[in-house]
Design an enzyme around this catalytic site. Sequence first.
Site, mmCIF file in Angstrom:
data_model
loop_
_atom_site.group_PDB
_atom_site.id
_atom_site.type_symbol
_atom_site.label_atom_id
_atom_site.label_comp_id
_atom_site.label_asym_id
_atom_site.label_seq_id
_atom_site.Cartn_x
_atom_site.Cartn_y
_atom_site.Cartn_z
ATOM 1 N N HIS A 1 -9.982 2.125 0.815
ATOM 2 C CA HIS A 1 -10.003 0.916 2.181
ATOM 3 C C HIS A 1 -10.823 0.613 2.730
ATOM 4 O O HIS A 1 -10.619 0.879 4.094
ATOM 5 C CB HIS A 1 -7.816 0.807 1.586
ATOM 6 C CG HIS A 1 -7.892 -0.567 2.845
ATOM 7 N ND1 HIS A 1 -8.430 -1.530 3.456
ATOM 8 C CD2 HIS A 1 -6.790 -1.314 1.790
ATOM 9 C CE1 HIS A 1 -7.878 -2.839 3.732
ATOM 10 N NE2 HIS A 1 -6.840 -2.114 3.003
ATOM 11 N N GLU B 1 -11.126 -4.083 -2.716
ATOM 12 C CA GLU B 1 -10.333 -3.004 -3.542
ATOM 13 C C GLU B 1 -10.236 -3.527 -4.423
ATOM 14 O O GLU B 1 -9.886 -3.568 -5.223
ATOM 15 C CB GLU B 1 -9.222 -2.755 -2.585
ATOM 16 C CG GLU B 1 -9.320 -2.301 -0.807
ATOM 17 C CD GLU B 1 -7.939 -3.564 -0.438
ATOM 18 O OE1 GLU B 1 -6.869 -3.654 -0.665
ATOM 19 O OE2 GLU B 1 -8.666 -4.143 0.007
ATOM 20 N N HIS C 1 0.817 -0.867 -0.339
ATOM 21 C CA HIS C 1 0.093 0.238 -0.230
ATOM 22 C C HIS C 1 1.026 0.825 -0.024
ATOM 23 O O HIS C 1 0.782 2.439 0.638
ATOM 24 C CB HIS C 1 -1.220 0.451 1.018
ATOM 25 C CG HIS C 1 -2.391 -0.898 1.235
ATOM 26 N ND1 HIS C 1 -2.739 -1.818 -0.301
ATOM 27 C CD2 HIS C 1 -2.646 -2.267 2.093
ATOM 28 C CE1 HIS C 1 -3.091 -2.118 0.198
ATOM 29 N NE2 HIS C 1 -3.475 -2.870 1.611
HETATM 30 C C1 BGC Z 1 -3.984 -6.844 1.545
HETATM 31 C C2 BGC Z 1 -3.577 -7.536 2.863
HETATM 32 C C3 BGC Z 1 -3.727 -6.456 4.058
HETATM 33 C C4 BGC Z 1 -4.418 -5.572 4.394
HETATM 34 C C5 BGC Z 1 -3.875 -4.691 5.616
HETATM 35 C C6 BGC Z 1 -5.465 -5.351 2.207
HETATM 36 O O1 BGC Z 1 -5.504 -4.478 0.857
HETATM 37 O O2 BGC Z 1 -4.636 -7.096 0.846
HETATM 38 O O3 BGC Z 1 -3.334 -8.382 3.168
HETATM 39 O O4 BGC Z 1 -3.314 -7.053 5.706
HETATM 40 O O5 BGC Z 1 -4.616 -5.062 3.520
HETATM 41 O O6 BGC Z 1 -5.244 -3.768 6.545
#
Ligand code: BGC
Length: 383
Positions: free
Chosen positions: A212, A350, A138
Amino acid sequence: METSRRTVIAAAAAAGVAATVGAAGPAQAKGGSQKPVKKLFGKLADGTRVYSWSLANGGTRMKVLSYGGIVQSLEIPDRRGRYANVSLGFDTIEDYVAKSPYFGALIGRYGNRIDKGRFTLDGTSHQLSVNDGANSLHGGAQGFDKRVWDVEPFSKGSDVGLHLYYTSVDGEMGYPGTLKAKVTYTLTAHGDWRIDYEATTDKATVVNLTSHVYWNLAGEGNGTVYDHELKIAASRYTPVDSGLIPTGELEPVSGSPFDFRRTKTVGEDIREAHQQLLYGQGFDHNWVLDKGITAAPEQIATLKDPSSGRTLQIATTEPGVQFYSGNFLDGTFVGSGGHIYRQGDALCLETQHFPDSPNQPGFPSTVLRPGQVYRSTTVHSFN
Ligand code: BGC
Protein backbone atom coordinates in the site's frame (compact mmCIF):
# COMPACT_ATOMS: atom_id res chain seq x y z
CA MET A 1 20.61 11.30 -20.85
CA GLU A 2 18.51 8.66 -19.07
CA THR A 3 20.60 5.96 -20.72
CA SER A 4 23.86 7.52 -19.58
CA ARG A 5 22.55 7.78 -16.00
CA ARG A 6 21.65 4.12 -16.10
CA THR A 7 25.07 3.23 -17.50
CA VAL A 8 26.86 5.15 -14.73
CA ILE A 9 24.66 3.54 -12.10
CA ALA A 10 25.02 0.04 -13.51
CA ALA A 11 28.79 0.36 -13.73
CA ALA A 12 28.98 1.69 -10.20
CA ALA A 13 26.67 -1.00 -8.90
CA ALA A 14 28.78 -3.68 -10.55
CA ALA A 15 31.87 -2.23 -8.91
CA GLY A 16 30.01 -1.94 -5.59
CA VAL A 17 30.78 1.77 -5.30
CA ALA A 18 28.79 4.98 -5.17
CA ALA A 19 28.07 6.72 -8.45
CA THR A 20 27.83 10.48 -8.72
CA VAL A 21 24.98 11.39 -10.99
CA GLY A 22 23.89 14.72 -12.41
CA ALA A 23 23.36 17.46 -9.86
CA ALA A 24 23.12 14.98 -7.01
CA GLY A 25 24.25 16.02 -3.55
CA PRO A 26 26.72 14.62 -1.04
CA ALA A 27 29.09 11.73 -1.66
CA GLN A 28 26.76 9.05 -0.34
CA ALA A 29 25.67 5.84 -2.12
CA LYS A 30 23.87 7.21 -5.19
CA GLY A 31 23.68 4.42 -7.69
CA GLY A 32 25.86 2.01 -5.73
CA SER A 33 24.52 -0.72 -3.55
CA GLN A 34 24.14 -0.48 0.20
CA LYS A 35 23.56 -3.66 2.13
CA PRO A 36 20.65 -3.39 4.57
CA VAL A 37 21.53 -1.52 7.74
CA LYS A 38 19.36 -1.87 10.84
CA LYS A 39 18.51 0.97 13.22
CA LEU A 40 16.05 1.30 16.11
CA PHE A 41 13.00 3.25 14.86
CA GLY A 42 10.92 3.25 18.04
CA LYS A 43 8.97 1.10 20.45
CA LEU A 44 5.37 -0.05 20.57
CA ALA A 45 3.32 0.59 23.72
CA ASP A 46 4.17 -2.92 25.00
CA GLY A 47 7.90 -2.24 24.61
CA THR A 48 8.38 -4.20 21.37
CA ARG A 49 11.23 -2.68 19.39
CA VAL A 50 10.54 -1.60 15.83
CA TYR A 51 13.52 -1.40 13.49
CA SER A 52 14.13 0.57 10.34
CA TRP A 53 16.21 -1.07 7.61
CA SER A 54 18.00 1.16 5.07
CA LEU A 55 19.12 -0.26 1.75
CA ALA A 56 20.07 1.08 -1.67
CA ASN A 57 20.84 -0.22 -5.12
CA GLY A 58 20.93 1.02 -8.70
CA GLY A 59 19.90 4.56 -7.77
CA THR A 60 16.95 3.61 -5.51
CA ARG A 61 17.11 4.01 -1.74
CA MET A 62 14.55 2.75 0.69
CA LYS A 63 13.78 2.46 4.38
CA VAL A 64 11.61 -0.40 5.57
CA LEU A 65 10.11 -0.91 9.03
CA SER A 66 9.73 -4.25 10.79
CA TYR A 67 6.26 -2.95 11.77
CA GLY A 68 3.88 -3.74 8.89
CA GLY A 69 6.79 -4.19 6.46
CA ILE A 70 6.19 -0.48 5.91
CA VAL A 71 8.14 1.34 3.22
CA GLN A 72 8.84 4.41 5.31
CA SER A 73 10.64 6.18 2.49
CA LEU A 74 11.60 5.43 -1.08
CA GLU A 75 13.95 7.84 -2.79
CA ILE A 76 14.62 8.09 -6.50
CA PRO A 77 16.33 10.77 -8.62
CA ASP A 78 14.59 13.14 -11.01
CA ARG A 79 15.82 13.77 -14.56
CA ARG A 80 18.64 15.93 -13.16
CA GLY A 81 19.68 13.44 -10.52
CA ARG A 82 17.97 15.17 -7.59
CA TYR A 83 16.53 12.76 -5.05
CA ALA A 84 13.09 12.93 -3.46
CA ASN A 85 11.10 10.61 -1.22
CA VAL A 86 8.19 9.59 -3.46
CA SER A 87 6.24 7.63 -0.83
CA LEU A 88 3.98 9.13 1.84
CA GLY A 89 4.77 8.23 5.41
CA PHE A 90 5.49 9.32 8.94
CA ASP A 91 8.59 9.96 11.04
CA THR A 92 7.53 8.15 14.19
CA ILE A 93 6.18 4.76 15.14
CA GLU A 94 3.53 6.52 17.25
CA ASP A 95 2.04 8.14 14.12
CA TYR A 96 2.00 4.83 12.25
CA VAL A 97 0.25 3.08 15.13
CA ALA A 98 -2.24 5.88 15.84
CA LYS A 99 -3.53 6.91 12.44
CA SER A 100 -1.84 5.57 9.36
CA PRO A 101 -4.15 4.91 6.40
CA TYR A 102 -1.86 1.99 5.51
CA PHE A 103 1.01 4.26 4.38
CA GLY A 104 3.61 2.03 2.68
CA ALA A 105 2.36 -1.10 4.43
CA LEU A 106 2.05 -4.76 3.56
CA ILE A 107 -1.60 -5.73 3.40
CA GLY A 108 -2.99 -9.11 4.46
CA ARG A 109 -4.56 -11.51 4.74
CA TYR A 110 -6.90 -9.93 2.27
CA GLY A 111 -6.22 -6.75 0.30
CA ASN A 112 -9.32 -4.55 -0.05
CA ARG A 113 -12.88 -5.32 1.03
CA ILE A 114 -14.88 -8.42 1.89
CA ASP A 115 -18.62 -7.79 2.00
CA LYS A 116 -19.84 -7.63 5.61
CA GLY A 117 -16.62 -9.43 6.54
CA ARG A 118 -18.32 -12.72 5.73
CA PHE A 119 -17.64 -15.61 3.39
CA THR A 120 -18.36 -19.31 3.13
CA LEU A 121 -15.65 -21.80 2.28
CA ASP A 122 -16.27 -25.55 1.89
CA GLY A 123 -19.66 -25.12 3.55
CA THR A 124 -18.37 -23.32 6.65
CA SER A 125 -19.15 -19.64 7.08
CA HIS A 126 -16.55 -17.30 8.54
CA GLN A 127 -17.03 -13.92 10.21
CA LEU A 128 -14.03 -11.62 9.85
CA SER A 129 -13.07 -8.53 11.78
CA VAL A 130 -15.19 -5.66 10.42
CA ASN A 131 -13.38 -2.30 10.28
CA ASP A 132 -14.85 -0.30 7.37
CA GLY A 133 -18.53 0.38 7.97
CA ALA A 134 -20.15 -3.04 7.66
CA ASN A 135 -17.20 -4.50 5.73
CA SER A 136 -13.76 -5.93 6.37
CA LEU A 137 -10.94 -3.89 4.80
CA HIS A 138 -7.30 -4.90 4.31
CA GLY A 139 -7.41 -7.90 6.64
CA GLY A 140 -9.49 -6.39 9.45
CA ALA A 141 -8.74 -4.21 12.46
CA GLN A 142 -5.28 -5.70 13.10
CA GLY A 143 -4.14 -6.70 9.65
CA PHE A 144 -0.62 -7.52 8.50
CA ASP A 145 0.09 -3.77 8.32
CA LYS A 146 -0.07 -3.62 12.14
CA ARG A 147 2.06 -6.68 12.90
CA VAL A 148 5.74 -6.87 13.68
CA TRP A 149 7.51 -8.96 11.05
CA ASP A 150 10.77 -10.88 11.44
CA VAL A 151 13.25 -9.34 9.05
CA GLU A 152 16.27 -11.06 7.56
CA PRO A 153 18.62 -9.05 5.31
CA PHE A 154 20.31 -10.60 2.30
CA SER A 155 22.57 -9.73 -0.57
CA LYS A 156 22.76 -12.09 -3.48
CA GLY A 157 24.77 -11.38 -6.63
CA SER A 158 24.04 -7.75 -7.46
CA ASP A 159 20.73 -7.75 -5.50
CA VAL A 160 20.20 -6.52 -1.95
CA GLY A 161 17.03 -7.03 0.03
CA LEU A 162 15.00 -8.17 2.97
CA HIS A 163 13.01 -11.28 3.73
CA LEU A 164 10.02 -10.52 5.96
CA TYR A 165 8.21 -13.27 7.85
CA TYR A 166 4.90 -13.26 9.66
CA THR A 167 2.79 -16.14 10.93
CA SER A 168 -0.89 -15.40 11.29
CA VAL A 169 -2.49 -17.89 13.68
CA ASP A 170 -5.66 -19.87 12.97
CA GLY A 171 -8.66 -17.62 13.60
CA GLU A 172 -6.73 -14.34 13.59
CA MET A 173 -9.11 -11.59 12.42
CA GLY A 174 -11.59 -14.45 11.80
CA TYR A 175 -9.59 -16.13 9.02
CA PRO A 176 -9.31 -19.92 9.09
CA GLY A 177 -5.93 -21.68 9.13
CA THR A 178 -2.48 -20.74 10.34
CA LEU A 179 -0.97 -18.78 7.47
CA LYS A 180 2.80 -18.50 7.15
CA ALA A 181 3.66 -15.49 5.01
CA LYS A 182 7.04 -14.62 3.58
CA VAL A 183 7.54 -11.40 1.64
CA THR A 184 10.82 -10.55 -0.07
CA TYR A 185 11.75 -6.98 -0.96
CA THR A 186 14.60 -6.90 -3.49
CA LEU A 187 16.42 -3.86 -4.84
CA THR A 188 18.13 -4.81 -8.08
CA ALA A 189 21.24 -3.32 -9.68
CA HIS A 190 18.85 -1.43 -12.02
CA GLY A 191 17.15 0.16 -9.03
CA ASP A 192 13.97 -1.90 -9.43
CA TRP A 193 12.02 -2.72 -6.30
CA ARG A 194 10.64 -6.24 -6.57
CA ILE A 195 8.17 -7.81 -4.14
CA ASP A 196 7.76 -11.59 -3.96
CA TYR A 197 4.92 -12.82 -1.78
CA GLU A 198 4.62 -16.40 -0.60
CA ALA A 199 2.23 -18.08 1.83
CA THR A 200 1.19 -21.52 3.02
CA THR A 201 -1.67 -22.63 5.23
CA ASP A 202 -2.68 -25.64 7.34
CA LYS A 203 -6.44 -25.23 6.61
CA ALA A 204 -8.27 -23.95 3.55
CA THR A 205 -8.36 -20.13 3.68
CA VAL A 206 -8.37 -17.05 1.44
CA VAL A 207 -5.31 -14.89 0.72
CA ASN A 208 -4.74 -11.68 -1.23
CA LEU A 209 -1.52 -9.90 -0.30
CA THR A 210 -0.48 -6.49 -1.58
CA SER A 211 1.53 -3.36 -0.86
CA HIS A 212 0.00 0.00 0.00
CA VAL A 213 2.60 2.57 -1.02
CA TYR A 214 1.15 6.03 -1.65
CA TRP A 215 3.08 7.43 -4.62
CA ASN A 216 3.79 11.06 -5.38
CA LEU A 217 6.59 11.15 -7.93
CA ALA A 218 7.12 14.89 -7.38
CA GLY A 219 8.03 13.99 -3.79
CA GLU A 220 5.75 13.48 -0.80
CA GLY A 221 4.21 16.72 0.48
CA ASN A 222 4.55 18.43 -2.92
CA GLY A 223 0.86 18.81 -3.74
CA THR A 224 -1.54 16.60 -5.63
CA VAL A 225 -0.84 13.90 -8.20
CA TYR A 226 -3.55 15.17 -10.57
CA ASP A 227 -0.88 16.16 -13.14
CA HIS A 228 0.73 12.71 -13.05
CA GLU A 229 0.22 10.77 -16.28
CA LEU A 230 -1.14 7.29 -15.88
CA LYS A 231 -1.62 4.35 -18.17
CA ILE A 232 -3.26 1.06 -17.15
CA ALA A 233 -3.47 -1.95 -19.46
CA ALA A 234 -7.07 -2.82 -18.63
CA SER A 235 -10.20 -2.78 -20.81
CA ARG A 236 -12.51 -3.50 -17.88
CA TYR A 237 -12.90 -2.64 -14.21
CA THR A 238 -15.08 -3.91 -11.38
CA PRO A 239 -17.82 -1.35 -10.56
CA VAL A 240 -18.86 -1.10 -6.91
CA ASP A 241 -21.88 -0.30 -4.76
CA SER A 242 -22.00 2.62 -2.32
CA GLY A 243 -19.98 0.59 0.22
CA LEU A 244 -17.24 0.01 -2.42
CA ILE A 245 -18.10 -3.69 -2.73
CA PRO A 246 -17.94 -4.97 -6.33
CA THR A 247 -21.28 -5.65 -7.96
CA GLY A 248 -19.73 -8.68 -9.68
CA GLU A 249 -19.85 -7.12 -13.16
CA LEU A 250 -16.77 -6.57 -15.32
CA GLU A 251 -17.59 -3.23 -16.92
CA PRO A 252 -15.82 -2.00 -20.08
CA VAL A 253 -13.77 1.16 -19.42
CA SER A 254 -14.44 2.39 -22.94
CA GLY A 255 -16.06 5.84 -23.07
CA SER A 256 -15.77 6.32 -19.28
CA PRO A 257 -13.39 8.13 -16.90
CA PHE A 258 -11.97 4.66 -16.16
CA ASP A 259 -10.30 4.40 -19.55
CA PHE A 260 -6.55 4.69 -18.91
CA ARG A 261 -5.58 2.53 -21.88
CA ARG A 262 -4.16 5.66 -23.47
CA THR A 263 -2.04 7.82 -21.19
CA LYS A 264 -3.96 10.63 -19.51
CA THR A 265 -3.52 12.66 -16.37
CA VAL A 266 -5.04 11.44 -13.12
CA GLY A 267 -7.01 14.68 -12.88
CA GLU A 268 -8.41 14.77 -16.42
CA ASP A 269 -11.71 13.03 -15.69
CA ILE A 270 -11.68 12.81 -11.88
CA ARG A 271 -14.42 15.46 -11.56
CA GLU A 272 -16.78 13.87 -14.09
CA ALA A 273 -20.27 13.34 -12.70
CA HIS A 274 -20.00 9.56 -12.87
CA GLN A 275 -21.80 7.54 -10.19
CA GLN A 276 -18.71 5.34 -9.62
CA LEU A 277 -16.56 8.41 -8.93
CA LEU A 278 -19.14 9.64 -6.45
CA TYR A 279 -19.05 6.32 -4.62
CA GLY A 280 -15.26 6.40 -4.37
CA GLN A 281 -14.90 10.19 -4.04
CA GLY A 282 -12.54 9.73 -6.97
CA PHE A 283 -10.86 6.62 -8.31
CA ASP A 284 -10.95 3.73 -5.85
CA HIS A 285 -11.54 0.74 -8.09
CA ASN A 286 -10.08 -2.51 -9.25
CA TRP A 287 -8.96 -2.61 -12.89
CA VAL A 288 -9.22 -6.01 -14.58
CA LEU A 289 -5.84 -6.37 -16.24
CA ASP A 290 -6.04 -7.54 -19.86
CA LYS A 291 -3.13 -9.94 -19.36
CA GLY A 292 -4.92 -11.88 -16.59
CA ILE A 293 -2.96 -14.01 -14.12
CA THR A 294 0.55 -14.70 -15.41
CA ALA A 295 3.37 -16.94 -14.23
CA ALA A 296 5.89 -14.11 -14.65
CA PRO A 297 5.30 -10.40 -13.95
CA GLU A 298 4.06 -8.42 -16.98
CA GLN A 299 3.90 -4.64 -17.44
CA ILE A 300 0.50 -3.27 -16.45
CA ALA A 301 0.86 0.38 -15.52
CA THR A 302 3.03 3.43 -16.07
CA LEU A 303 2.93 6.54 -13.89
CA LYS A 304 4.89 9.66 -14.81
CA ASP A 305 5.35 13.02 -13.19
CA PRO A 306 6.12 15.30 -16.14
CA SER A 307 7.59 18.04 -13.92
CA SER A 308 10.37 15.93 -12.40
CA GLY A 309 10.57 13.31 -15.14
CA ARG A 310 10.30 10.53 -12.54
CA THR A 311 8.54 7.48 -13.91
CA LEU A 312 7.24 4.34 -12.24
CA GLN A 313 6.46 1.21 -14.19
CA ILE A 314 4.66 -1.70 -12.59
CA ALA A 315 4.74 -5.32 -13.68
CA THR A 316 2.84 -8.06 -11.89
CA THR A 317 1.66 -11.65 -11.95
CA GLU A 318 -1.71 -10.56 -10.48
CA PRO A 319 -4.98 -10.20 -12.44
CA GLY A 320 -6.00 -6.83 -10.94
CA VAL A 321 -4.80 -3.47 -9.70
CA GLN A 322 -6.60 -1.16 -7.27
CA PHE A 323 -6.05 2.41 -8.38
CA TYR A 324 -6.89 4.60 -5.40
CA SER A 325 -6.44 8.35 -5.90
CA GLY A 326 -5.86 9.22 -2.23
CA ASN A 327 -9.47 10.37 -1.83
CA PHE A 328 -9.67 9.94 1.91
CA LEU A 329 -6.51 11.90 2.72
CA ASP A 330 -8.32 14.67 4.53
CA GLY A 331 -5.75 17.16 5.74
CA THR A 332 -5.45 15.58 9.19
CA PHE A 333 -1.98 14.03 8.73
CA VAL A 334 1.41 15.72 8.88
CA GLY A 335 3.77 13.59 6.83
CA SER A 336 7.45 12.74 7.12
CA GLY A 337 8.55 15.93 5.29
CA GLY A 338 6.56 18.14 7.67
CA HIS A 339 3.69 18.91 5.28
CA ILE A 340 -0.02 18.22 5.62
CA TYR A 341 -1.38 15.53 3.31
CA ARG A 342 -4.65 16.45 1.59
CA GLN A 343 -7.03 14.73 -0.82
CA GLY A 344 -5.24 13.62 -4.00
CA ASP A 345 -1.72 14.18 -2.63
CA ALA A 346 -0.77 10.62 -3.61
CA LEU A 347 -2.13 7.55 -5.33
CA CYS A 348 -1.89 3.83 -4.75
CA LEU A 349 -1.56 1.11 -7.38
CA GLU A 350 -2.18 -2.08 -5.43
CA THR A 351 -1.64 -5.23 -7.47
CA GLN A 352 -4.09 -7.85 -6.31
CA HIS A 353 -6.88 -10.33 -6.87
CA PHE A 354 -10.25 -8.61 -7.09
CA PRO A 355 -11.98 -7.24 -3.96
CA ASP A 356 -14.58 -9.51 -2.35
CA SER A 357 -13.50 -12.51 -4.46
CA PRO A 358 -14.47 -14.97 -1.68
CA ASN A 359 -18.12 -13.96 -2.34
CA GLN A 360 -17.86 -13.62 -6.12
CA PRO A 361 -17.92 -16.96 -7.95
CA GLY A 362 -17.20 -15.14 -11.25
CA PHE A 363 -13.87 -13.69 -10.03
CA PRO A 364 -10.53 -15.56 -10.03
CA SER A 365 -10.27 -17.62 -6.84
CA THR A 366 -8.33 -16.47 -3.77
CA VAL A 367 -8.63 -19.83 -1.98
CA LEU A 368 -5.41 -21.37 -0.65
CA ARG A 369 -5.38 -24.97 0.51
CA PRO A 370 -2.91 -26.99 2.58
CA GLY A 371 -0.10 -28.25 0.34
CA GLN A 372 -0.40 -25.29 -2.05
CA VAL A 373 1.92 -22.29 -2.09
CA TYR A 374 0.48 -18.83 -2.70
CA ARG A 375 2.84 -16.86 -4.92
CA SER A 376 2.62 -13.35 -6.30
CA THR A 377 5.25 -10.98 -7.67
CA THR A 378 5.21 -7.27 -8.43
CA VAL A 379 8.12 -5.26 -9.82
CA HIS A 380 8.39 -1.46 -9.58
CA SER A 381 10.85 0.06 -12.07
CA PHE A 382 11.94 3.69 -11.99
CA ASN A 383 13.43 5.81 -14.73
C1 BGC B 1 -8.91 1.31 -0.59
C2 BGC B 1 -9.58 2.58 -0.12
C3 BGC B 1 -9.21 2.83 1.30
C4 BGC B 1 -7.72 2.92 1.40
C5 BGC B 1 -7.29 3.04 2.83
C6 BGC B 1 -7.44 1.51 -0.46
O1 BGC B 1 -6.80 0.35 -0.84
O2 BGC B 1 -9.27 0.98 -1.88
O3 BGC B 1 -10.97 2.48 -0.25
O4 BGC B 1 -9.80 3.97 1.82
O5 BGC B 1 -7.12 1.78 0.88
O6 BGC B 1 -6.46 4.08 3.04
